[in-house]
Scaffold this motif. Sequence first.
Motif, short mmCIF file in Angstrom:
data_model
loop_
_atom_site.label_atom_id
_atom_site.label_comp_id
_atom_site.label_asym_id
_atom_site.label_seq_id
_atom_site.Cartn_x
_atom_site.Cartn_y
_atom_site.Cartn_z
N ALA A 246 -2.07 -14.72 -17.58
CA ALA A 246 -1.87 -14.56 -16.24
C ALA A 246 -3.02 -14.90 -15.34
CB ALA A 246 -1.48 -13.01 -16.01
N ALA A 247 -2.63 -15.18 -14.18
CA ALA A 247 -3.92 -15.55 -13.31
C ALA A 247 -4.47 -14.35 -12.61
CB ALA A 247 -3.23 -16.06 -11.83
N ARG A 248 -3.93 -13.07 -12.48
CA ARG A 248 -4.81 -12.09 -12.19
C ARG A 248 -3.92 -10.84 -12.37
NH1 ARG A 248 -6.62 -11.14 -6.09
NH2 ARG A 248 -4.44 -12.10 -5.74
N LEU A 249 -4.41 -9.96 -12.96
CA LEU A 249 -4.03 -8.57 -13.04
C LEU A 249 -4.42 -7.40 -11.99
CD1 LEU A 249 -3.38 -8.19 -16.93
CD2 LEU A 249 -1.78 -8.88 -15.38
N ILE A 250 -3.79 -6.63 -11.24
CA ILE A 250 -4.30 -5.87 -10.35
C ILE A 250 -3.61 -4.54 -10.57
CG2 ILE A 250 -4.69 -5.39 -8.01
CD1 ILE A 250 -4.08 -8.29 -7.38
N LEU A 251 -4.60 -3.41 -10.72
CA LEU A 251 -3.91 -1.89 -10.54
C LEU A 251 -4.40 -1.38 -9.30
CD1 LEU A 251 -2.67 0.35 -12.16
CD2 LEU A 251 -4.84 1.00 -12.93
N LEU A 252 -3.32 -0.85 -8.35
CA LEU A 252 -3.59 -0.11 -7.19
C LEU A 252 -3.39 1.33 -7.24
CD1 LEU A 252 -2.07 -3.33 -6.51
CD2 LEU A 252 -2.94 -2.84 -4.46
N ASP A 253 -4.08 2.17 -6.66
CA ASP A 253 -3.59 3.62 -6.66
C ASP A 253 -2.23 3.63 -5.75
OD1 ASP A 253 -4.88 3.58 -4.12
OD2 ASP A 253 -6.37 4.70 -4.79
N ALA A 254 -2.01 5.04 -5.53
CA ALA A 254 -1.08 5.39 -4.69
C ALA A 254 -1.16 5.08 -3.04
CB ALA A 254 -0.77 6.76 -4.65
N THR A 255 -2.45 5.03 -2.73
CA THR A 255 -2.93 4.55 -1.34
C THR A 255 -2.99 2.94 -1.09
OG1 THR A 255 -5.33 4.70 -1.80
CG2 THR A 255 -4.17 6.62 -1.17
N GLY A 256 -2.90 2.25 -2.10
CA GLY A 256 -3.10 0.67 -2.03
C GLY A 256 -4.44 0.34 -2.32
N VAL B 271 -7.39 -1.09 -4.46
CA VAL B 271 -7.49 -1.71 -6.07
C VAL B 271 -8.70 -0.95 -6.89
CG1 VAL B 271 -8.22 -3.78 -7.10
CG2 VAL B 271 -6.84 -4.04 -4.76
N VAL B 272 -8.20 -0.36 -7.81
CA VAL B 272 -8.92 0.59 -8.72
C VAL B 272 -9.25 -0.07 -10.06
CG1 VAL B 272 -8.08 2.83 -7.73
CG2 VAL B 272 -6.91 1.62 -9.71
N ALA B 273 -8.80 -1.30 -10.09
CA ALA B 273 -9.05 -1.89 -11.52
C ALA B 273 -8.13 -3.50 -11.27
CB ALA B 273 -8.36 -1.31 -12.64
N SER B 274 -9.12 -4.49 -11.70
CA SER B 274 -8.53 -5.85 -11.64
C SER B 274 -9.24 -6.65 -12.59
CB SER B 274 -8.88 -6.32 -10.19
OG SER B 274 -8.45 -7.45 -10.13
N SER B 275 -8.40 -7.60 -12.96
CA SER B 275 -8.99 -8.46 -13.79
C SER B 275 -10.11 -9.58 -13.18
CB SER B 275 -7.91 -9.62 -14.67
OG SER B 275 -7.40 -10.20 -13.74
N ASP B 276 -10.02 -9.62 -11.74
CA ASP B 276 -10.97 -10.27 -10.95
C ASP B 276 -11.79 -9.15 -10.27
OD1 ASP B 276 -12.42 -11.79 -9.22
OD2 ASP B 276 -10.59 -12.63 -8.22
N ARG B 277 -12.94 -8.90 -10.81
CA ARG B 277 -13.86 -7.56 -10.42
C ARG B 277 -13.86 -7.95 -8.86
NH1 ARG B 277 -15.46 -4.72 -14.69
NH2 ARG B 277 -15.34 -5.49 -16.71
N GLY B 278 -14.06 -9.01 -8.26
CA GLY B 278 -14.25 -9.23 -6.87
C GLY B 278 -13.12 -8.41 -5.90
N ASN B 279 -12.11 -8.11 -6.51
CA ASN B 279 -11.29 -7.54 -5.61
C ASN B 279 -11.37 -5.87 -5.76
OD1 ASN B 279 -8.79 -9.70 -7.17
ND2 ASN B 279 -9.49 -9.89 -5.17
N LEU B 280 -12.16 -5.47 -6.53
CA LEU B 280 -12.35 -3.88 -6.57
C LEU B 280 -12.75 -3.25 -5.27
CD1 LEU B 280 -14.19 -3.60 -10.11
CD2 LEU B 280 -11.64 -3.09 -9.61
N GLY B 281 -11.72 -2.38 -5.01
CA GLY B 281 -12.13 -1.56 -3.90
C GLY B 281 -11.44 -1.82 -2.75
N GLU B 282 -10.75 -3.13 -2.69
CA GLU B 282 -9.91 -3.58 -1.37
C GLU B 282 -8.80 -2.62 -1.21
OE1 GLU B 282 -8.93 -7.51 -2.00
OE2 GLU B 282 -10.78 -8.33 -1.92
N ASN B 283 -8.37 -2.51 0.08
CA ASN B 283 -7.33 -1.88 0.45
C ASN B 283 -6.11 -2.88 0.55
OD1 ASN B 283 -5.26 -0.29 1.56
ND2 ASN B 283 -6.77 1.18 2.52
N GLN B 284 -5.09 -2.85 -0.25
CA GLN B 284 -3.96 -3.90 -0.13
C GLN B 284 -2.74 -3.01 0.15
OE1 GLN B 284 -3.89 -6.26 -3.65
NE2 GLN B 284 -6.35 -7.19 -3.22
N ARG B 285 -2.90 -1.87 0.66
CA ARG B 285 -1.56 -1.16 0.89
C ARG B 285 -0.48 -1.98 1.76
NH1 ARG B 285 -2.91 3.98 4.30
NH2 ARG B 285 -0.75 4.21 3.94
N ALA B 286 -1.09 -3.12 2.74
CA ALA B 286 -0.11 -3.97 3.48
C ALA B 286 0.48 -5.10 2.78
CB ALA B 286 -0.93 -4.36 4.77
#
Length: 387
Positions: free
Chosen positions: A93-103, A105-120
Amino acid sequence: KVRSGITPTINALALMLIWVTNQVLSQRFSETSRSRSDVRLALYSGNLLSEIERQEVVPLLLARDPTLLGALTSQDFTKSSQHLIQYRDEIGAARLILLDATGRVVASSDRGNLGENQRAMPYFIDALRAKETVYTQMQTEAGRTAFFYSRVVEQAGDKLGVIAVEIDLQKFMARWSRLSDAVILLDSSGRVILSTQPRWSGLTEGDLLDTTLTSAEGFLKAFTASGGEGYLDGEPMMRQETRVTFQGWRLVAYTSFAQVRERVAAVLAMEVMGFALVLAVLFFAISQQSNRRSARLARESDRLRRLNQRLQAEIAEREKAERSLQVAEQSLAQTSKMATLGEMSAAISHELAQPLAAMKTYLAGARLLIQRSRSDEALASFHRING
């Protein structure tokens, strides 16, 4: 004369054959290119569908993964990103992202996304609203289209978060660009979502024609209503299209006529070489014939020269013989004269010898008579001599 008469005829035949060959081969090679393009499009479509179907089950598996469920429950994500990286490498895959209930990013195969808020993000919103895996495509800030499968992660009816998988369809573009002049993937609205030319992403096919498919004179060359022929950067192209049985997608390939022209030119070059070889052989044969004729004329000239030399030698010999004959005739005449003189001398000598012999006899007798004192008889001998 023969060469000057044959050359224009061969040239005319060559031009006619080249023209016919160009027409026939251009049509045949064009059809062959279309057939190959159709086959390639079918393979491309199969590759896309295979990749999409393979990635569709990933969110379902990851939503039930004990490690990810435990991390969302305990809020301990120290090993979650490494876990997703291993999955990404396995499934491609290109990327795997795990988001919590608030949106977040709590885990990602691309560590640069960690902590981002993607609820939108659409893939987060759509996943929370649905109970099954949902497909989402979106335009990124870089201008390309991203493809996602996402699914809500639940445990005992509680929505713990969302797992999203970004599908790597861009990897096909590098392969296809080596096989086709240009390939674009259009969504149901007619916009370019994938292309071997990244600058075309997000454009409609109409926009694509306006900006790139222009002729060398600078005005728009749109596709014809019947054939789908067009111009790409002023270059005539063949347009082939096939439907992808997913989300109303269409796959379009552009193939340059330059390939057809190159193949036709190669055949025409062989024909020209063939005609050149024929002309060379013909001229060689004519040259050989001329050489043989020249050699024959040279032999005949040499033979005539030798005959002339022999004739001159015979003439000189005959002239010499005539001169010898004249000398011999003169010698014979002189000899004849000398013989006649000899005969005359012999006759005269004979005529003189008899009287002289008689006188010698009378003188001898007269001497004997005088010695014997017979004078009268000796005087008679003298009278005989005198007679």
